[in-house]
Structure formats: structure tokens, C-alpha cells
Scaffold this motif. Structure first.
Motif, mmCIF file in Angstrom:
data_model
loop_
_atom_site.group_PDB
_atom_site.id
_atom_site.type_symbol
_atom_site.label_atom_id
_atom_site.label_comp_id
_atom_site.label_asym_id
_atom_site.label_seq_id
_atom_site.Cartn_x
_atom_site.Cartn_y
_atom_site.Cartn_z
ATOM 1 N N VAL A 264 -8.678 0.471 0.111
ATOM 2 C CA VAL A 264 -8.651 1.774 -0.545
ATOM 3 C C VAL A 264 -10.067 2.320 -0.476
ATOM 4 O O VAL A 264 -11.001 1.709 -1.005
ATOM 5 C CB VAL A 264 -8.194 1.648 -2.012
ATOM 6 C CG1 VAL A 264 -8.219 3.017 -2.696
ATOM 7 C CG2 VAL A 264 -6.813 1.024 -2.082
ATOM 8 N N LEU B 117 -4.820 8.771 -2.414
ATOM 9 C CA LEU B 117 -5.830 7.771 -2.077
ATOM 10 C C LEU B 117 -5.925 7.620 -0.567
ATOM 11 O O LEU B 117 -4.925 7.629 0.145
ATOM 12 C CB LEU B 117 -5.467 6.422 -2.714
ATOM 13 C CG LEU B 117 -5.533 6.373 -4.236
ATOM 14 C CD1 LEU B 117 -4.925 5.080 -4.761
ATOM 15 C CD2 LEU B 117 -6.969 6.491 -4.716
ATOM 16 N N GLN B 118 -7.158 7.429 -0.119
ATOM 17 C CA GLN B 118 -7.382 7.275 1.310
ATOM 18 C C GLN B 118 -7.325 5.788 1.663
ATOM 19 O O GLN B 118 -7.938 4.973 0.967
ATOM 20 C CB GLN B 118 -8.770 7.822 1.616
ATOM 21 C CG GLN B 118 -8.867 8.581 2.906
ATOM 22 C CD GLN B 118 -10.289 9.070 3.082
ATOM 23 O OE1 GLN B 118 -10.918 9.552 2.132
ATOM 24 N NE2 GLN B 118 -10.805 8.946 4.285
ATOM 25 N N LEU B 119 -6.615 5.457 2.725
ATOM 26 C CA LEU B 119 -6.403 4.042 3.040
ATOM 27 C C LEU B 119 -6.809 3.729 4.474
ATOM 28 O O LEU B 119 -6.694 4.567 5.366
ATOM 29 C CB LEU B 119 -4.920 3.691 2.861
ATOM 30 C CG LEU B 119 -4.274 4.083 1.525
ATOM 31 C CD1 LEU B 119 -2.771 3.827 1.572
ATOM 32 C CD2 LEU B 119 -4.905 3.316 0.372
ATOM 33 N N THR C 94 -5.008 -3.651 3.446
ATOM 34 C CA THR C 94 -5.373 -2.238 3.368
ATOM 35 C C THR C 94 -6.558 -2.068 2.426
ATOM 36 O O THR C 94 -6.551 -2.603 1.314
ATOM 37 C CB THR C 94 -4.178 -1.412 2.838
ATOM 38 O OG1 THR C 94 -3.104 -1.503 3.776
ATOM 39 C CG2 THR C 94 -4.560 0.047 2.656
ATOM 40 N N LEU D 73 1.143 3.218 -3.179
ATOM 41 C CA LEU D 73 -0.024 3.893 -3.730
ATOM 42 C C LEU D 73 0.102 5.408 -3.577
ATOM 43 O O LEU D 73 0.721 5.897 -2.638
ATOM 44 C CB LEU D 73 -1.296 3.424 -3.023
ATOM 45 C CG LEU D 73 -1.671 1.964 -3.246
ATOM 46 C CD1 LEU D 73 -2.922 1.618 -2.458
ATOM 47 C CD2 LEU D 73 -1.886 1.684 -4.722
ATOM 48 N N ALA E 167 0.826 -1.214 0.000
ATOM 49 C CA ALA E 167 0.000 0.000 0.000
ATOM 50 C C ALA E 167 0.857 1.260 0.000
ATOM 51 O O ALA E 167 0.399 2.328 -0.404
ATOM 52 C CB ALA E 167 -0.935 -0.004 1.204
ATOM 53 N N VAL F 251 -4.973 2.001 -8.718
ATOM 54 C CA VAL F 251 -4.453 1.081 -7.714
ATOM 55 C C VAL F 251 -3.783 -0.112 -8.401
ATOM 56 O O VAL F 251 -2.664 -0.501 -8.064
ATOM 57 C CB VAL F 251 -5.587 0.596 -6.782
ATOM 58 C CG1 VAL F 251 -5.054 -0.419 -5.775
ATOM 59 C CG2 VAL F 251 -6.218 1.779 -6.062
#
Lengths: 245, 118
Positions: free
Chosen positions: A30, A19-21, A28, A15, A12, A68
């Protein structure tokens, strides 16, 4: 929180930070923050009746997953996978940990490719052989001609069916896994095969070479092969995983 | 502006996307992959199964013809939505059956005893 897909926590980091994880254990999610209102039952029902809304959501979902997938293996979730809180997302990751991890292991270093076979023009039909001496009158000749025409058409149909089977077999051989979806309708040219294939990253060039080679081989049948990819592995994720159920 | 639009705007001008060969049916391909697997509303949302069934039917049509569905979208939901959804599906099913019947009749009228299934 709207969940687009699940990746390994270890990857992750590659990335985009746009992007919010949400990370829990080795996995993880997304995610994206969406207005809760839009996904309350009544509003959602309204939205789902709005084709433009559904289409925009589908395209956005796909664009995020493309980004992604360009960085790492991802289990794409179904459209409209929404959780009320981050802790619910964590819970989902914990509950599905084993299946997500197994699937990610299968998908790592691989991507989905689509190959469609279209019939773009009538096949070139061989000229009938020299006429046998005719015994009957004009009526018999007519019937004979019609019968020959029908036989040639039936034979061509069979050849085209066989060609499609062979194309699918050879593409499966060049891939890790293959499957056939129902042909899309309303396409330019009739779609005869709508295949999807999970292909090793290292095997992408040989796979595409195979597509080109088959395209040439069956050109005289009036067939055209169109490949698209790489896609996130939408077609190689079992439904219960894609819906985290 | 919704989060989806923002995501869309951001992703469409990114250069690090792996290029995808663009085909004439690219939007249909996206819709097919994202929507046509049969719609399931997952996670914490509760939604009536009938709504989902309806959406699935609608989406099949959308994937079938992106442009035609857009036109349909204009009046699709006037009147009883379930009724019009069914009507659309029945109509195309009828058309397919009629075509099959035509083919069968042609095959039969054309030479008896040697009929070859298609």
C-alpha cells in the motif's frame, strides 16, 4: 513512493480503491505518491526537525494503516519508508517475500490491543491492628508508628507490583502474544504497565472482559486499566521486516 | 496540500473505520506506535545516523508529553540542535537520579539494617 504497509495480494481487492497499490507476486504494497523533494536528504533533515511535520506524518501513516487493517492483515512499515520508483518497491516485495508472507500468516485474523495500568489514587490501606501495650515512651511510639507506616507502604508497593505482573500474565494468556513497553511519562496518574497484546479476532470480547474483570479486581489497589484497540500489529513486527532490510 | 493531508482528510470522514476506544493518551499512543520504536529511515533514502539519533531523542520527548513538546518545539532548534537535544535529555536524567537519591536517602535514614530495596 511512500510505503505504508504490506498485505497479501489476494486480500488487496477488499481495500478501498482510494488506496494506491503495487502488487508483485503474492504481495501488495500500500503506497502513496509523495513529492520526491520532501524526502531528499536535505529537505527530509529539515522536515524531521519540525515536530509538527513529524507528528502530521505519524498521524497520517497511522490513519492509512487503520483503514488497511480494518479490511485485512497488514505488516505496518516504519514511518518514512520511501522508494524512488515502483520497480524498487517490486524489488523490495520480491526480496522480502518469504518473511512478509510468514508474518502475514501470523497476523491474519488478529489485531493488536494495548492495555495500560494506571495508579489513579492511593491504595486503600487497612487500618492498623489494635495497639499492643506500649512499653517505651513517646519516642519509641513514634518510631514504632513510622516503622509500621513504612512496612505498610512497602507491602502495598509489593502488592501493586504483583498485581501488575498478574495482570500481564492473565492478559498474555488471553492473547496470542504479549509484550511490555516502557511506561509513557507525563500521563494523568502514574503508568505502571504499558502492555501490548496480539489478540485473535474471535477472542477480542473475552480479552476485553478479562480487562474489565481485572479492573474491578484491582480497583481497591487504586489501579485503573485502560484498553485501546484494535491497532495494526505495530508491536509484533520485527524491525528487519518493518524496514524491509 | 501534501498527500498525507489528503489521506488524512479522506480517512477522517470515513465511516467504515473500526471504532477505537478513545483514551486521554490517544495521540501519544499513535506516536508511540509509529515513532517510538526507534526511528529508522528505510527504503531508498539516505540519511545520516546522527540525524536519526537526534530524531529519536526528540520523539521520546514528544511521546512523553505531547503538549509540552509542542511548547518546546518553539525554541527547540535555536542554537546548536544537538546540544539542546542532549541538554533536555540530561536534564530529565538528572532529575530522575535526584529523585532516586532522595528515595534512597529517605529509606536509609528511616531504619538501618532493615532496608528493603524498592
Amino acid at each position: 513512493l511512500y510505503v505504508y504497509g504490506i498485505v497479501n495480494a489476494a486480500s488487496a481487492t477488499s481495500l478501498s480503491d482510494e488506496l494506491q497499490l503495487v502488487t508483485e507476486g503474492g504481495l501488495t504494497a500500500v503506497v502513496g505518491l509523495v513529492p520526491a523533494d520532501d524526502f531528499e536528504t536535505e529537505r527530509l533533515r529539515e522536515h524531521l526537525r519540525d515536530l509538527e511535520w513529524v507528528k502530521r506524518l505519524a498521524v497520517a501513516h497511522s490513519e492509512v494503516l487503520d483503514r488497511v487493517a480494518a479490511a485485512t492483515a497488514v505488516v505496518p512499515m516504519r514511518i518514512c519508508t520511501v522508494y524512488r520508483s515502483e520497480s524498487r518497491v517490486r524489488e523490495m516485495l520480491r526480496d522480502g517475500a518469504v518473511r512478509f508472507s510468514e508474518l502475514l500468516a501470523q497476523l491474519t485474523g488478529r489485531s493488536e490491543w494495548g492495555v495500560k495500568v494506571f495508579s489513579v489514587r492511593p491504595p486503600s490501606i487497612p487500618e492498623p491492628e489494635a495497639e499492643a501495650p506500649q512499653l517505651g515512651g513517646a519516642g519509641a511510639a513514634y518510631l514504632l508508628a513510622r516503622r509500621r507506616e513504612r512496612d505498610v507502604l512497602a507491602q502495598t508497593d509489593r502488592q501493586i507490583d504483583q498485581a501488575c505482573e498478574e495482570i500481564h500474565e492473565l492478559l498474555c494468556a488471553a492473547a496470542v502474544q504479549g509484550a511490555v513497553n516502557p511506561p509513557q511519562r507525563q500521563t494523568p496518574g502514574e503508568m505502571l504497565l504499558n502492555g501490548v497484546y496480539l489478540v485473535d479476532d474471535q477472542a477480542v470480547e473475552p480479552f476485553r472482559e478479562q480487562v474489565r474483570e481485572l479492573g474491578q479486581r484491582y480497583e481497591s489497589f487504586g489501579l485503573e486499566l485502560v484498553a485501546t484497540g484494535p491497532w495494526p500489529a505495530y508491536n509484533f513486527v520485527p524491525e528487519d521486516v518493518a524496514t524491509a532490510s | 496540500v501534501s498527500t498525507f493531508d489528503q489521506n488524512l482528510a479522506r480517512s477522517s470522514n470515513r465511516a467504515d473505520l473500526r471504532p477505537r476506544e478513545s483514551g486521554p493518551a490517544n495521540l501519544a499512543d499513535i506516536l508511540e506506535r509509529v515513532l517510538d520504536k526507534g526511528v529508522v529511515i528505510a527504503g531508498d533514502i539516505q540519511i545520516n545516523l546522527l540525524d536519526i539519533e537526534l530524531l529519536t531523542i526528540k520523539i521520546r520527548l514528544l511521546v512523553a508529553s505531547v503538549d509540552r513538546a509542542r511548547e518546546m518545539g518553539i525554541n527547540w532548534w535555536e542554537g546548536d540542535p544537538r546540544l539542546s537535544a542532549r541538554a533536555g535529555e540530561l536534564e530529565s536524567e538528572n532529575r530522575e537520579l535526584r529523585e532516586r537519591l532522595d528515595r534512597l536517602e529517605r529509606a536509609l535514614g528511616d531504619g538501618k539494617g532493615e532496608g528493603r530495596g524498592s
